[in-house]
Design a protein around this motif. Sequence first.
Motif, PDB file in Angstrom:
ATOM      1  N   ARG A 160       0.829  -1.206   0.000  1.00 47.48           N
ATOM      2  CA  ARG A 160       0.000   0.000   0.000  1.00 47.48           C
ATOM      3  C   ARG A 160       0.863   1.256   0.000  1.00 47.48           C
ATOM      4  O   ARG A 160       2.032   1.239   0.395  1.00 47.48           O
ATOM      5  N   ARG A 161       0.248   2.316  -0.411  1.00 45.56           N
ATOM      6  CA  ARG A 161       0.860   3.648  -0.394  1.00 45.56           C
ATOM      7  C   ARG A 161      -0.236   4.599   0.042  1.00 45.56           C
ATOM      8  O   ARG A 161      -1.132   4.930  -0.737  1.00 45.56           O
ATOM      9  N   GLY A 162      -0.212   5.013   1.299  1.00 48.99           N
ATOM     10  CA  GLY A 162      -1.295   5.828   1.840  1.00 48.99           C
ATOM     11  C   GLY A 162      -2.592   5.039   1.825  1.00 48.99           C
ATOM     12  O   GLY A 162      -2.666   3.945   2.351  1.00 48.99           O
ATOM     13  N   GLN A 163      -3.613   5.590   1.173  1.00 47.42           N
ATOM     14  CA  GLN A 163      -4.908   4.920   1.060  1.00 47.42           C
ATOM     15  C   GLN A 163      -5.081   4.234  -0.291  1.00 47.42           C
ATOM     16  O   GLN A 163      -6.201   3.932  -0.693  1.00 47.42           O
ATOM     17  N   SER A 164      -3.971   3.985  -0.972  1.00 51.87           N
ATOM     18  CA  SER A 164      -3.996   3.257  -2.242  1.00 51.87           C
ATOM     19  C   SER A 164      -3.330   1.900  -2.039  1.00 51.87           C
ATOM     20  O   SER A 164      -2.295   1.805  -1.386  1.00 51.87           O
ATOM     21  N   TYR A 165      -3.926   0.891  -2.631  1.00 56.04           N
ATOM     22  CA  TYR A 165      -3.450  -0.481  -2.449  1.00 56.04           C
ATOM     23  C   TYR A 165      -3.142  -1.105  -3.796  1.00 56.04           C
ATOM     24  O   TYR A 165      -3.958  -1.024  -4.719  1.00 56.04           O
ATOM     25  N   LEU A 166      -1.969  -1.732  -3.897  1.00 56.91           N
ATOM     26  CA  LEU A 166      -1.617  -2.490  -5.083  1.00 56.91           C
ATOM     27  C   LEU A 166      -2.094  -3.913  -4.861  1.00 56.91           C
ATOM     28  O   LEU A 166      -1.696  -4.560  -3.895  1.00 56.91           O
ATOM     29  N   VAL A 167      -2.984  -4.373  -5.725  1.00 54.42           N
ATOM     30  CA  VAL A 167      -3.531  -5.720  -5.597  1.00 54.42           C
ATOM     31  C   VAL A 167      -3.295  -6.488  -6.897  1.00 54.42           C
ATOM     32  O   VAL A 167      -3.104  -5.891  -7.957  1.00 54.42           O
ATOM     33  N   LEU A 180      -8.725   4.027  -2.264  1.00 48.11           N
ATOM     34  CA  LEU A 180      -9.908   4.118  -1.420  1.00 48.11           C
ATOM     35  C   LEU A 180     -10.359   5.561  -1.268  1.00 48.11           C
ATOM     36  O   LEU A 180     -11.521   5.817  -0.953  1.00 48.11           O
ATOM     37  N   THR A 181      -9.475   6.501  -1.508  1.00 48.45           N
ATOM     38  CA  THR A 181      -9.811   7.913  -1.401  1.00 48.45           C
ATOM     39  C   THR A 181     -10.706   8.357  -2.551  1.00 48.45           C
ATOM     40  O   THR A 181     -11.717   9.023  -2.335  1.00 48.45           O
ATOM     41  N   THR A 182     -10.351   7.977  -3.780  1.00 45.11           N
ATOM     42  CA  THR A 182     -11.121   8.416  -4.950  1.00 45.11           C
ATOM     43  C   THR A 182     -12.141   7.393  -5.414  1.00 45.11           C
ATOM     44  O   THR A 182     -13.014   7.706  -6.214  1.00 45.11           O
ATOM     45  N   GLY A 231       7.133   5.272  -5.923  1.00 44.86           N
ATOM     46  CA  GLY A 231       7.841   5.610  -4.692  1.00 44.86           C
ATOM     47  C   GLY A 231       7.543   4.667  -3.560  1.00 44.86           C
ATOM     48  O   GLY A 231       7.267   3.493  -3.765  1.00 44.86           O
ATOM     49  N   TYR A 232       7.576   5.191  -2.363  1.00 43.55           N
ATOM     50  CA  TYR A 232       7.505   4.419  -1.138  1.00 43.55           C
ATOM     51  C   TYR A 232       6.194   3.641  -1.001  1.00 43.55           C
ATOM     52  O   TYR A 232       5.111   4.203  -1.129  1.00 43.55           O
ATOM     53  N   PHE A 233       6.314   2.356  -0.718  1.00 38.99           N
ATOM     54  CA  PHE A 233       5.170   1.492  -0.444  1.00 38.99           C
ATOM     55  C   PHE A 233       5.412   0.770   0.870  1.00 38.99           C
ATOM     56  O   PHE A 233       6.549   0.549   1.264  1.00 38.99           O
ATOM     57  N   GLU A 234       4.349   0.408   1.545  1.00 38.31           N
ATOM     58  CA  GLU A 234       4.414  -0.320   2.806  1.00 38.31           C
ATOM     59  C   GLU A 234       3.822  -1.712   2.628  1.00 38.31           C
ATOM     60  O   GLU A 234       2.884  -1.891   1.860  1.00 38.31           O
ATOM     61  N   ASP A 235       4.346  -2.665   3.371  1.00 39.79           N
ATOM     62  CA  ASP A 235       3.764  -3.995   3.387  1.00 39.79           C
ATOM     63  C   ASP A 235       2.422  -3.955   4.110  1.00 39.79           C
ATOM     64  O   ASP A 235       2.218  -3.138   5.012  1.00 39.79           O
ATOM     65  N   VAL A 236       1.537  -4.850   3.738  1.00 43.40           N
ATOM     66  CA  VAL A 236       0.242  -4.976   4.398  1.00 43.40           C
ATOM     67  C   VAL A 236       0.145  -6.408   4.905  1.00 43.40           C
ATOM     68  O   VAL A 236       0.034  -7.339   4.117  1.00 43.40           O
ATOM     69  N   GLU A 237       0.219  -6.557   6.216  1.00 42.49           N
ATOM     70  CA  GLU A 237       0.189  -7.898   6.778  1.00 42.49           C
ATOM     71  C   GLU A 237      -1.231  -8.375   7.061  1.00 42.49           C
ATOM     72  O   GLU A 237      -1.605  -9.474   6.695  1.00 42.49           O
TER      73      GLU A 237
END
Length: 74
Positions: free
Chosen positions: A8-15, A26-28, A44-50
Motif C-alpha cells: 500500500r501507499r497511503g490509502q492506495s493499495y496495489l492488488v 480508497l480515497t477516490t 515511490g515508497y510502499f508499505e507492506d500490508v500484513e
Amino acid sequence: MNFEIICRRGQSYLVRQDGVYKMVSLTTGTYSESAEPGVFLKLGYFEDVERPEATVLEGIAVILADPDARTAVI
C-alpha cells in the motif's frame, strides 16, 4: 471477489487479481490496471500490508466490482 493485496501507499493499495495488477484508491474510489507491477511501484515508497482491516478489504472489493471505477489500463 478474489484478489491479493501486495502493498500500500497511503490509502492506495496495489492488488493482484487474475494475473493483473491494480492500484486501487480508497480515497477516490477508482483503480488503474497493468500487467506489470513496476508501473505502480516506480511511484515511490510502499508499505507492506500484513493484516488488512475488514473495511479495507470490503472497500477494495466494491471498487473492483464497479466497471466504471477503472480509470486507466497502463
